[in-house]
Design a protein around this motif. Structure first.
Motif, mmCIF file in Angstrom:
data_model
loop_
_atom_site.group_PDB
_atom_site.id
_atom_site.type_symbol
_atom_site.label_atom_id
_atom_site.label_comp_id
_atom_site.label_asym_id
_atom_site.label_seq_id
_atom_site.Cartn_x
_atom_site.Cartn_y
_atom_site.Cartn_z
ATOM 1 N N ALA A 135 0.854 -1.183 0.000
ATOM 2 C CA ALA A 135 0.000 0.000 0.000
ATOM 3 C C ALA A 135 0.887 1.227 0.000
ATOM 4 O O ALA A 135 2.069 1.153 0.333
ATOM 5 C CB ALA A 135 -0.902 -0.015 1.234
ATOM 6 N N ASP A 136 0.320 2.357 -0.370
ATOM 7 C CA ASP A 136 1.103 3.597 -0.441
ATOM 8 C C ASP A 136 1.478 4.117 0.943
ATOM 9 O O ASP A 136 2.451 4.859 1.090
ATOM 10 C CB ASP A 136 0.324 4.674 -1.188
ATOM 11 N N HIS A 137 0.688 3.729 1.950
ATOM 12 C CA HIS A 137 0.921 4.211 3.308
ATOM 13 C C HIS A 137 0.082 3.359 4.253
ATOM 14 O O HIS A 137 -0.735 2.535 3.815
ATOM 15 C CB HIS A 137 0.534 5.689 3.438
ATOM 16 N N PHE A 138 0.264 3.542 5.532
ATOM 17 C CA PHE A 138 -0.634 2.934 6.501
ATOM 18 C C PHE A 138 -1.922 3.749 6.511
ATOM 19 O O PHE A 138 -1.890 4.971 6.578
ATOM 20 C CB PHE A 138 0.017 2.905 7.885
ATOM 21 N N GLY A 139 -3.059 3.057 6.430
ATOM 22 C CA GLY A 139 -4.345 3.730 6.262
ATOM 23 C C GLY A 139 -4.891 3.451 4.879
ATOM 24 O O GLY A 139 -4.478 2.504 4.207
ATOM 25 N N ALA A 140 -5.826 4.265 4.426
ATOM 26 C CA ALA A 140 -6.443 4.063 3.115
ATOM 27 C C ALA A 140 -7.072 5.368 2.632
ATOM 28 O O ALA A 140 -7.425 6.224 3.447
ATOM 29 C CB ALA A 140 -7.513 2.973 3.182
ATOM 30 N N PRO A 141 -7.251 5.521 1.313
ATOM 31 C CA PRO A 141 -7.833 6.755 0.779
ATOM 32 C C PRO A 141 -9.358 6.741 0.766
ATOM 33 O O PRO A 141 -9.984 7.274 -0.140
ATOM 34 C CB PRO A 141 -7.261 6.809 -0.647
ATOM 35 N N TRP A 142 -9.982 6.094 1.754
ATOM 36 C CA TRP A 142 -11.439 6.107 1.887
ATOM 37 C C TRP A 142 -11.784 6.016 3.375
ATOM 38 O O TRP A 142 -10.980 5.560 4.184
ATOM 39 C CB TRP A 142 -12.084 4.956 1.111
ATOM 40 N N PRO A 143 -12.987 6.437 3.765
ATOM 41 C CA PRO A 143 -13.383 6.324 5.170
ATOM 42 C C PRO A 143 -13.405 4.862 5.596
ATOM 43 O O PRO A 143 -13.920 4.005 4.878
ATOM 44 C CB PRO A 143 -14.797 6.931 5.196
ATOM 45 N N GLY A 144 -12.837 4.563 6.741
ATOM 46 C CA GLY A 144 -12.763 3.192 7.197
ATOM 47 C C GLY A 144 -13.883 2.811 8.148
ATOM 48 O O GLY A 144 -14.443 3.652 8.846
ATOM 49 N N TYR A 145 -14.210 1.532 8.145
ATOM 50 C CA TYR A 145 -15.139 0.958 9.111
ATOM 51 C C TYR A 145 -14.617 -0.405 9.510
ATOM 52 O O TYR A 145 -14.089 -1.153 8.676
ATOM 53 C CB TYR A 145 -16.543 0.784 8.517
ATOM 54 N N VAL A 146 -14.788 -0.751 10.793
ATOM 55 C CA VAL A 146 -14.545 -2.101 11.252
ATOM 56 C C VAL A 146 -15.853 -2.534 11.887
ATOM 57 O O VAL A 146 -16.255 -2.002 12.916
ATOM 58 C CB VAL A 146 -13.341 -2.215 12.210
ATOM 59 N N GLY A 147 -16.543 -3.468 11.273
ATOM 60 C CA GLY A 147 -17.919 -3.709 11.649
ATOM 61 C C GLY A 147 -18.703 -2.425 11.428
ATOM 62 O O GLY A 147 -18.489 -1.715 10.445
ATOM 63 N N PRO A 148 -19.580 -2.077 12.366
ATOM 64 C CA PRO A 148 -20.349 -0.843 12.203
ATOM 65 C C PRO A 148 -19.637 0.397 12.727
ATOM 66 O O PRO A 148 -20.187 1.489 12.673
ATOM 67 C CB PRO A 148 -21.610 -1.128 13.039
ATOM 68 N N LEU A 149 -18.415 0.238 13.227
ATOM 69 C CA LEU A 149 -17.714 1.345 13.871
ATOM 70 C C LEU A 149 -16.799 2.076 12.897
ATOM 71 O O LEU A 149 -16.051 1.441 12.140
ATOM 72 C CB LEU A 149 -16.883 0.834 15.049
ATOM 73 N N PRO A 150 -16.805 3.397 12.915
ATOM 74 C CA PRO A 150 -15.860 4.150 12.085
ATOM 75 C C PRO A 150 -14.418 3.808 12.454
ATOM 76 O O PRO A 150 -14.109 3.520 13.611
ATOM 77 C CB PRO A 150 -16.183 5.608 12.414
ATOM 78 N N MET A 151 -13.552 3.848 11.464
ATOM 79 C CA MET A 151 -12.136 3.522 11.669
ATOM 80 C C MET A 151 -11.304 4.571 10.946
ATOM 81 O O MET A 151 -11.507 4.813 9.753
ATOM 82 C CB MET A 151 -11.852 2.119 11.119
ATOM 83 N N ASP A 152 -10.387 5.189 11.640
ATOM 84 C CA ASP A 152 -9.599 6.296 11.095
ATOM 85 C C ASP A 152 -8.553 5.768 10.116
ATOM 86 O O ASP A 152 -7.597 5.107 10.510
ATOM 87 C CB ASP A 152 -8.928 7.036 12.251
ATOM 88 N N ASN A 153 -8.729 6.098 8.842
ATOM 89 C CA ASN A 153 -7.792 5.664 7.802
ATOM 90 C C ASN A 153 -6.870 6.783 7.334
ATOM 91 O O ASN A 153 -6.261 6.672 6.259
ATOM 92 C CB ASN A 153 -8.560 5.108 6.598
#
Length: 308
Positions: A135-153
């Protein structure tokens, strides 16, 4: 673990949202561009509905959708983007979305079979290849979710900082606020947060990881397996393997041995399993309460064992 919902607030307070119009079959027909002759809701999972559908030519589909009265959410779009991103690296077979919008995600139907040792070995090799794609970095270029919970990408260059600040602390605070962990429990986990850099082992580049790879998100099809319900992002590759270990997986040793043939794990990886399991366990406390409290504390203490 999966999904999410948004509540009306501010000027919308007290105002009801108009329900989504049309039957599920009609909504799917419009989304897919060809007639869906049948769609039936099967169950509720987290904040969305699960349905099964059949296209006019007999093709079967698996459908996740937000309830009719729920506000549109990024959760299904995030899952679709994650599946597509992983699929490019996982190779055949990969479970990539058929179609999606901000309310519906349509996936191919998977006819599950008993797992075989050879399928486990294929899974290990493909998982290694997916991780090595990177990957280009740790995280991702879209809003994250783990289950129904938001996840900071939010993108990050340093994994210890990323893991401490974007994977451990948000769910530790939430678990404490919800009463799943006591102040004493929090202090134990905070010791891990403070020492992630010391516990992390040698630096590794961002891997393309599933992010929620428990055994229920591996669907076996006899001679191969597909991955579903990701929390995909650039992360540490040991996280996926630690998650498989957390709740068990058929032929896990075969998966790991085949993985090591392609992408040998770094020295000391076994001592870091508990460190990587701490994030999903904190998520489980947030979702299911204090039933996972003891397991969180065991993982925190195991992660700290041997540190000086």
């Amino acid at each position: 673990m999966e999904g999410g919902s948004v509540c009306a607030a501010g000027g919308d307070e007290g105002r009801r949202r108009d329900p989504v119009k049309g039957t599920m079959a009609e909504r799917l027909t419009a989304l897919l561009g060809h007639r869906v002759r049948r769609a039936a809701r099967a169950e509720r999972s987290h904040d969305w509905d699960i349905s099964y559908a059949e296209v006019e030519d007999g093709t079967r589909l698996f459908v996740k959708s937000l309830p009719r009265t729920a506000a549109p959410s990024a959760v299904l779009t995030s899952e679709a983007r994650g599946l597509t991103w992983l699929g490019r690296a996982f190779g055949s077979p990969a479970l990539e979305p058929v179609a999606w919008d901000d309310r519906i995600l349509v996936l191919p139907w998977v006819e599950e079979r008993e797992p075989s040792p050879s399928a486990a070995e294929r899974l290990g090799r493909r998982l290694a290849g997916m991780h090595l794609t990177g990957a280009d970095h740790f995280g991702a270029p879209w809003p994250g979710y783990v289950g129904p919970l938001p996840m900071d990408n939010t993108p990050s260059r340093k994994w210890p900082t990323f893991y401490a600040e974007q994977r451990l602390l948000p769910y530790l605070r939430r678990a404490a606020d919800q009463g799943g962990l006591t102040p004493s429990d929090v202090r134990i986990v905070e010791k891990v947060v403070d020492r992630v850099a010391d516990l992390a082992g040698d630096p590794e580049p961002p891997a393309r990881i599933h992010g929620d790879l428990w055994s229920g998100n591996v669907l076996w099809r006899g001679q191969d397996a597909v991955l579903v319900d990701p929390a995909a992002h650039g992360g540490h590759r040991e996280a996926d393997l630690a998650m498989l270990t957390l709740f068990g997986l058929p032929h896990l040793e075969r998966v790991r041995d085949a993985y090591n043939e392609v992408a040998p794990l770094a020295t000391g990886w076994r001592s870091r399993v508990a460190l990587h399991q701490l994030h999903p366990l904190l998520v489980h406390v947030c979702l299911f309460g204090a039933a996972y409290r003891t397991t969180v504390l065991e993982a925190a203490r195991a992660a700290l064992k041997g540190w000086s």
